[in-house]
Design a protein around this motif. Sequence first.
Motif, PDB file in Angstrom:
ATOM      1  N   ASP A 125     -54.508 -32.335 -24.810  1.00 19.84           N
ATOM      2  CA  ASP A 125     -54.903 -31.224 -25.672  1.00 19.84           C
ATOM      3  C   ASP A 125     -54.285 -29.939 -25.128  1.00 19.84           C
ATOM      4  OD1 ASP A 125     -56.482 -32.827 -27.334  1.00 19.84           O
ATOM      5  OD2 ASP A 125     -58.238 -32.597 -26.042  1.00 19.84           O
ATOM      6  N   VAL A 126     -54.387 -28.870 -25.906  1.00 20.82           N
ATOM      7  CA  VAL A 126     -53.833 -27.581 -25.484  1.00 20.82           C
ATOM      8  C   VAL A 126     -54.423 -27.147 -24.147  1.00 20.82           C
ATOM      9  CG1 VAL A 126     -53.710 -25.121 -26.064  1.00 20.82           C
ATOM     10  CG2 VAL A 126     -53.295 -26.837 -27.830  1.00 20.82           C
ATOM     11  N   ARG A 127     -55.709 -27.421 -23.930  1.00 18.44           N
ATOM     12  CA  ARG A 127     -56.369 -26.997 -22.693  1.00 18.44           C
ATOM     13  C   ARG A 127     -55.772 -27.654 -21.449  1.00 18.44           C
ATOM     14  NH1 ARG A 127     -60.839 -29.796 -24.679  1.00 18.44           N
ATOM     15  NH2 ARG A 127     -62.049 -27.883 -24.698  1.00 18.44           N
ATOM     16  N   ASP A 128     -55.084 -28.781 -21.646  1.00 21.46           N
ATOM     17  CA  ASP A 128     -54.551 -29.525 -20.505  1.00 21.46           C
ATOM     18  C   ASP A 128     -53.211 -28.984 -20.011  1.00 21.46           C
ATOM     19  OD1 ASP A 128     -56.706 -31.373 -20.638  1.00 21.46           O
ATOM     20  OD2 ASP A 128     -55.699 -32.404 -22.289  1.00 21.46           O
ATOM     21  N   LEU A 129     -52.673 -28.001 -20.715  1.00 24.04           N
ATOM     22  CA  LEU A 129     -51.355 -27.463 -20.383  1.00 24.04           C
ATOM     23  C   LEU A 129     -51.466 -26.102 -19.704  1.00 24.04           C
ATOM     24  CD1 LEU A 129     -48.187 -27.472 -20.745  1.00 24.04           C
ATOM     25  CD2 LEU A 129     -48.606 -26.297 -22.916  1.00 24.04           C
ATOM     26  N   ASN A 130     -50.734 -25.941 -18.602  1.00 20.67           N
ATOM     27  CA  ASN A 130     -50.628 -24.643 -17.944  1.00 20.67           C
ATOM     28  C   ASN A 130     -49.154 -24.263 -17.905  1.00 20.67           C
ATOM     29  OD1 ASN A 130     -50.288 -22.613 -15.787  1.00 20.67           O
ATOM     30  ND2 ASN A 130     -52.468 -22.965 -15.403  1.00 20.67           N
ATOM     31  N   LEU A 131     -48.749 -23.405 -18.845  1.00 25.56           N
ATOM     32  CA  LEU A 131     -47.339 -23.027 -18.956  1.00 25.56           C
ATOM     33  C   LEU A 131     -46.871 -22.217 -17.750  1.00 25.56           C
ATOM     34  CD1 LEU A 131     -46.877 -22.068 -22.726  1.00 25.56           C
ATOM     35  CD2 LEU A 131     -45.634 -23.836 -21.469  1.00 25.56           C
ATOM     36  N   LYS A 132     -47.727 -21.339 -17.263  1.00 26.28           N
ATOM     37  CA  LYS A 132     -47.343 -20.483 -16.145  1.00 26.28           C
ATOM     38  C   LYS A 132     -47.118 -21.299 -14.873  1.00 26.28           C
ATOM     39  CE  LYS A 132     -48.674 -16.220 -13.758  1.00 26.28           C
ATOM     40  NZ  LYS A 132     -49.703 -15.142 -13.654  1.00 26.28           N
ATOM     41  N   GLY A 133     -48.003 -22.242 -14.619  1.00 29.88           N
ATOM     42  CA  GLY A 133     -47.882 -23.064 -13.412  1.00 29.88           C
ATOM     43  C   GLY A 133     -47.002 -24.283 -13.596  1.00 29.88           C
ATOM     44  N   ARG A 134     -46.568 -24.537 -14.842  1.00 31.17           N
ATOM     45  CA  ARG A 134     -45.734 -25.690 -15.193  1.00 31.17           C
ATOM     46  C   ARG A 134     -46.380 -27.011 -14.755  1.00 31.17           C
ATOM     47  NH1 ARG A 134     -41.141 -26.162 -12.776  1.00 31.17           N
ATOM     48  NH2 ARG A 134     -41.112 -24.353 -11.418  1.00 31.17           N
ATOM     49  N   TYR A 135     -47.635 -27.194 -15.179  1.00 28.90           N
ATOM     50  CA  TYR A 135     -48.290 -28.464 -14.900  1.00 28.90           C
ATOM     51  C   TYR A 135     -49.224 -28.861 -16.037  1.00 28.90           C
ATOM     52  CZ  TYR A 135     -52.476 -25.810 -13.401  1.00 28.90           C
ATOM     53  OH  TYR A 135     -53.569 -24.979 -13.352  1.00 28.90           O
ATOM     54  N   LEU A 136     -49.576 -30.138 -16.052  1.00 24.05           N
ATOM     55  CA  LEU A 136     -50.500 -30.711 -17.028  1.00 24.05           C
ATOM     56  C   LEU A 136     -51.651 -31.364 -16.280  1.00 24.05           C
ATOM     57  CD1 LEU A 136     -47.827 -32.605 -19.135  1.00 24.05           C
ATOM     58  CD2 LEU A 136     -49.117 -30.646 -19.989  1.00 24.05           C
ATOM     59  N   VAL A 137     -52.821 -31.376 -16.899  1.00 28.70           N
ATOM     60  CA  VAL A 137     -53.954 -32.122 -16.356  1.00 28.70           C
ATOM     61  C   VAL A 137     -54.091 -33.392 -17.187  1.00 28.70           C
ATOM     62  CG1 VAL A 137     -56.420 -32.134 -15.872  1.00 28.70           C
ATOM     63  CG2 VAL A 137     -55.101 -30.018 -15.593  1.00 28.70           C
ATOM     64  N   ALA A 138     -53.680 -34.509 -16.601  1.00 23.71           N
ATOM     65  CA  ALA A 138     -53.699 -35.791 -17.303  1.00 23.71           C
ATOM     66  C   ALA A 138     -55.029 -36.487 -17.067  1.00 23.71           C
ATOM     67  CB  ALA A 138     -52.548 -36.666 -16.812  1.00 23.71           C
ATOM     68  N   THR A 139     -55.594 -37.043 -18.134  1.00 25.57           N
ATOM     69  CA  THR A 139     -56.903 -37.694 -18.048  1.00 25.57           C
ATOM     70  C   THR A 139     -56.816 -39.122 -18.565  1.00 25.57           C
ATOM     71  OG1 THR A 139     -58.007 -35.577 -18.444  1.00 25.57           O
ATOM     72  CG2 THR A 139     -59.325 -37.576 -18.743  1.00 25.57           C
ATOM     73  N   GLU A 140     -57.398 -40.039 -17.798  1.00 22.39           N
ATOM     74  CA  GLU A 140     -57.522 -41.423 -18.249  1.00 22.39           C
ATOM     75  C   GLU A 140     -58.870 -41.944 -17.789  1.00 22.39           C
ATOM     76  OE1 GLU A 140     -54.591 -45.110 -18.683  1.00 22.39           O
ATOM     77  OE2 GLU A 140     -55.090 -44.694 -16.601  1.00 22.39           O
ATOM     78  N   ASN A 141     -59.654 -42.440 -18.753  1.00 20.78           N
ATOM     79  CA  ASN A 141     -61.026 -42.857 -18.478  1.00 20.78           C
ATOM     80  C   ASN A 141     -61.770 -41.690 -17.831  1.00 20.78           C
ATOM     81  OD1 ASN A 141     -60.468 -45.371 -19.576  1.00 20.78           O
ATOM     82  ND2 ASN A 141     -59.837 -46.216 -17.616  1.00 20.78           N
ATOM     83  N   ASP A 142     -62.274 -41.847 -16.614  1.00 20.02           N
ATOM     84  CA  ASP A 142     -63.040 -40.764 -16.001  1.00 20.02           C
ATOM     85  C   ASP A 142     -62.297 -40.108 -14.840  1.00 20.02           C
ATOM     86  OD1 ASP A 142     -63.130 -42.946 -14.404  1.00 20.02           O
ATOM     87  OD2 ASP A 142     -65.295 -42.964 -14.091  1.00 20.02           O
ATOM     88  N   SER A 143     -60.981 -40.315 -14.766  1.00 22.80           N
ATOM     89  CA  SER A 143     -60.205 -39.710 -13.682  1.00 22.80           C
ATOM     90  C   SER A 143     -59.173 -38.730 -14.243  1.00 22.80           C
ATOM     91  CB  SER A 143     -59.494 -40.791 -12.859  1.00 22.80           C
ATOM     92  OG  SER A 143     -58.548 -41.475 -13.654  1.00 22.80           O
ATOM     93  N   THR A 144     -58.921 -37.669 -13.487  1.00 24.50           N
ATOM     94  CA  THR A 144     -57.920 -36.679 -13.876  1.00 24.50           C
ATOM     95  C   THR A 144     -56.957 -36.453 -12.720  1.00 24.50           C
ATOM     96  OG1 THR A 144     -59.274 -34.818 -13.111  1.00 24.50           O
ATOM     97  CG2 THR A 144     -59.521 -35.477 -15.417  1.00 24.50           C
ATOM     98  N   ARG A 145     -55.742 -36.050 -13.048  1.00 27.03           N
ATOM     99  CA  ARG A 145     -54.767 -35.708 -12.018  1.00 27.03           C
ATOM    100  C   ARG A 145     -53.816 -34.661 -12.584  1.00 27.03           C
ATOM    101  NH1 ARG A 145     -49.963 -38.971 -12.479  1.00 27.03           N
ATOM    102  NH2 ARG A 145     -50.062 -40.268 -14.351  1.00 27.03           N
ATOM    103  N   THR A 146     -53.168 -33.950 -11.695  1.00 25.90           N
ATOM    104  CA  THR A 146     -52.238 -32.900 -12.087  1.00 25.90           C
ATOM    105  C   THR A 146     -50.811 -33.416 -11.968  1.00 25.90           C
ATOM    106  OG1 THR A 146     -53.755 -31.190 -11.296  1.00 25.90           O
ATOM    107  CG2 THR A 146     -51.456 -30.554 -11.604  1.00 25.90           C
ATOM    108  N   VAL A 147     -50.018 -33.229 -13.028  1.00 27.76           N
ATOM    109  CA  VAL A 147     -48.610 -33.630 -13.002  1.00 27.76           C
ATOM    110  C   VAL A 147     -47.756 -32.417 -13.359  1.00 27.76           C
ATOM    111  CG1 VAL A 147     -49.104 -36.038 -13.585  1.00 27.76           C
ATOM    112  CG2 VAL A 147     -48.663 -34.413 -15.417  1.00 27.76           C
TER     113      VAL A 147
END
Length: 283
Positions: free
Chosen positions: A154-176
């Motif tokens: 979703d839009v909330r998962d994107l950080n344009l300034k930091g150039r990263y995404l918060v990826a979510t699968e099931n109940d875990s999240t990670r930054t890519v």
Amino acid sequence: MNTYFQSFCVYLSKVENLKKNSLDAYSRDISLLMRFCEEQDINDWESITPGIIHDYVKMLQQNEKSNATINRHLASQRRFFRYLVQEGVITTAPEQHMERPKVERKQIEVLSKDQIEQLFLKIDRRSVAGLRDLIMLRLLYESGIKVSELIGLDVRDLNLKGRYLVATENDSTRTVYYSRETSKYLKKYFQLREGFDAVNEDMPLFINCYQTRLSRQGFWKTLKRTAVKADIEQSITPHTLRHSFAVHQLQNGVQLKTLQSMLGHSDIASTQVYENFLESRIV
């Protein structure tokens, strides 16, 4: 039975904050189990025994479901029955001692760096859809993100300034993380995308022509068409780009433990597959 099933779906959505793809998968798996139980004249969750689960697995096998699919069904059941125990509906989970079928690992497919570049070049980036497809391909290859995570952004998962995404699968999240060039394409995509509202954080990041979330199947078709244009003869899937990312990272000198974190693997044995691949052939 349906009452607790519906409350479980609400729990996954509101409490666990699962994405739609994950919710749909749980819903399909538990719905099939419910239908099977009803055919056995079982109308409450307390009456399900380990024997019923065993018969359910046999039914899946008779329907020629793969071991990987059967394991996914059992994983869905494990989470559902854990919820029922938590709610006091049952005291023990009937599937907890069920032996999982062994899954043979398939040989991974990897593209060369030249093939990856050809994929990027064959996309018409003058249109909004073309920009979207290019960005998605670049993210798969640059970050190692899974296609399920990518589609669910979703839009909330994107950080344009930091150039990263918060990826979510099931109940875990990670930054890519992604490159400056991909960031440039993202900004252009948002400028051209009709109805885009950066304030609406619930808006899907990647949409189709109907202004709804792009499906995994829709993206897969795009990838296959692009592969034909790029004269790539081998059969590829979105996961091929994740495999390529992993192998190329190791070739670039990234340590196995670091790659494990980048891929979001809980077990380093899953990451060692790529090390074994490199030892067996030259990419």
